[in-house]
Design a protein around this motif. Structure first.
Motif, PDB file in Angstrom:
ATOM      1  N   ASP A   1      28.804  19.128  54.374  1.00 50.97           N
ATOM      2  CA  ASP A   1      28.732  17.675  53.612  1.00 50.97           C
ATOM      3  C   ASP A   1      27.984  16.892  54.283  1.00 50.97           C
ATOM      4  OD1 ASP A   1      29.187  16.574  51.528  1.00 50.97           O
ATOM      5  OD2 ASP A   1      31.270  16.109  51.701  1.00 50.97           O
ATOM      6  N   ASN A   2      26.726  16.333  53.668  1.00 51.71           N
ATOM      7  CA  ASN A   2      26.339  15.673  54.228  1.00 51.71           C
ATOM      8  C   ASN A   2      25.132  15.569  55.342  1.00 51.71           C
ATOM      9  OD1 ASN A   2      26.644  13.264  52.232  1.00 51.71           O
ATOM     10  ND2 ASN A   2      28.961  13.106  53.483  1.00 51.71           N
ATOM     11  N   LYS A   3      24.955  17.027  55.571  1.00 53.01           N
ATOM     12  CA  LYS A   3      23.902  17.608  55.902  1.00 53.01           C
ATOM     13  C   LYS A   3      22.537  18.634  55.577  1.00 53.01           C
ATOM     14  CE  LYS A   3      26.674  18.899  59.499  1.00 53.01           C
ATOM     15  NZ  LYS A   3      26.771  18.128  61.020  1.00 53.01           N
ATOM     16  N   LYS A   4      21.169  17.970  56.446  1.00 54.43           N
ATOM     17  CA  LYS A   4      20.081  18.124  56.443  1.00 54.43           C
ATOM     18  C   LYS A   4      19.923  19.160  57.553  1.00 54.43           C
ATOM     19  CE  LYS A   4      15.917  15.353  56.035  1.00 54.43           C
ATOM     20  NZ  LYS A   4      15.265  14.374  56.457  1.00 54.43           N
ATOM     21  N   PHE A   5      19.062  20.621  56.560  1.00 55.14           N
ATOM     22  CA  PHE A   5      18.760  22.186  57.289  1.00 55.14           C
ATOM     23  C   PHE A   5      16.888  21.871  57.073  1.00 55.14           C
ATOM     24  CE2 PHE A   5      23.010  22.257  57.040  1.00 55.14           C
ATOM     25  CZ  PHE A   5      23.424  23.350  57.600  1.00 55.14           C
ATOM     26  N   VAL A   6      16.652  22.037  58.262  1.00 61.28           N
ATOM     27  CA  VAL A   6      15.360  22.073  57.966  1.00 61.28           C
ATOM     28  C   VAL A   6      14.413  23.580  58.130  1.00 61.28           C
ATOM     29  CG1 VAL A   6      13.035  20.835  59.369  1.00 61.28           C
ATOM     30  CG2 VAL A   6      14.891  19.819  59.187  1.00 61.28           C
ATOM     31  N   PHE A   7      13.460  23.882  57.684  1.00 63.09           N
ATOM     32  CA  PHE A   7      12.711  25.026  58.031  1.00 63.09           C
ATOM     33  C   PHE A   7      10.786  24.862  58.543  1.00 63.09           C
ATOM     34  CE2 PHE A   7      10.322  28.202  56.981  1.00 63.09           C
ATOM     35  CZ  PHE A   7      10.152  29.320  57.190  1.00 63.09           C
ATOM     36  N   ILE A   8      10.405  24.681  59.303  1.00 66.19           N
ATOM     37  CA  ILE A   8       9.078  24.556  59.361  1.00 66.19           C
ATOM     38  C   ILE A   8       8.222  26.258  59.675  1.00 66.19           C
ATOM     39  CG2 ILE A   8       7.038  23.386  60.575  1.00 66.19           C
ATOM     40  CD1 ILE A   8       9.488  21.214  61.682  1.00 66.19           C
TER      41      ILE A   8
END
Length: 153
Positions: free
Chosen positions: A46-53
């Motif tokens: 919860d309240n996490k941000k996952f990034v993919f580039i």
């Protein structure tokens, strides 16, 4: 002759059992590295941000998954290398989590319902104290922004 045959059979069985044990240990380690045998049910996303580039020849794509409770926001940002311009799409939807599997269904594009929602099935894994979401279909790895920035310190 009978005792010799039973002795060979006995020691052969011990050798097979020892080989099976070491092979099983190797497979367990490999499965943990791939995220298969991890028990992350108690890890809070919860309240996490996952990034993919993803970097291509003509553009760079940055994708974000932001999780807030059972709601999720999926953001696509495209940076054109030739012109330097950026464009983005912001999808909203929901997630369902069962153990280490996270299913994302984003059916709203900038507050308008889309006929074909963006769906992703992701496997939650942890390697060296960094959380990842691995796309089950494409094998893309989404890294938790907070764990990545903490590990760089």
């Amino acid at each position: 002759m009978k005792k010799l045959f039973i002795g060979i059979l006995f020691f052969g069985a011990l050798g097979v059992k020892a080989q099976y044990g070491s092979i099983n240990e190797i497979l367990t380690i490999l499965e943990e590295k791939k995220g298969i045998n991890q028990h992350l049910e108690n890890v809070d996303i919860d309240n996490k941000k996952f990034v993919f580039i993803k970097d291509s020849d003509d553009h760079t794509e940055r994708d974000f998954i932001i999780i807030k409770g059972k709601n999720a926001t999926y953001v696509e940002v495209f940076d054109d290398k030739a012109t330097g311009e950026s464009s983005s799409n912001v999808f909203t939807g929901d997630i369902i989590r069962k153990k280490n599997i996270v299913s994302l269904r984003a059916d709203m594009l900038e507050n308008k319902k889309v006929p074909l929602p963006v769906t992703k099935t992701l496997l939650l894994t942890k390697q060296k104290d960094i959380l990842y979401l691995i796309d089950v279909n494409t094998k893309d790895r989404w890294i938790d922004e907070a764990s990545y920035s903490n590990s760089k310190k």
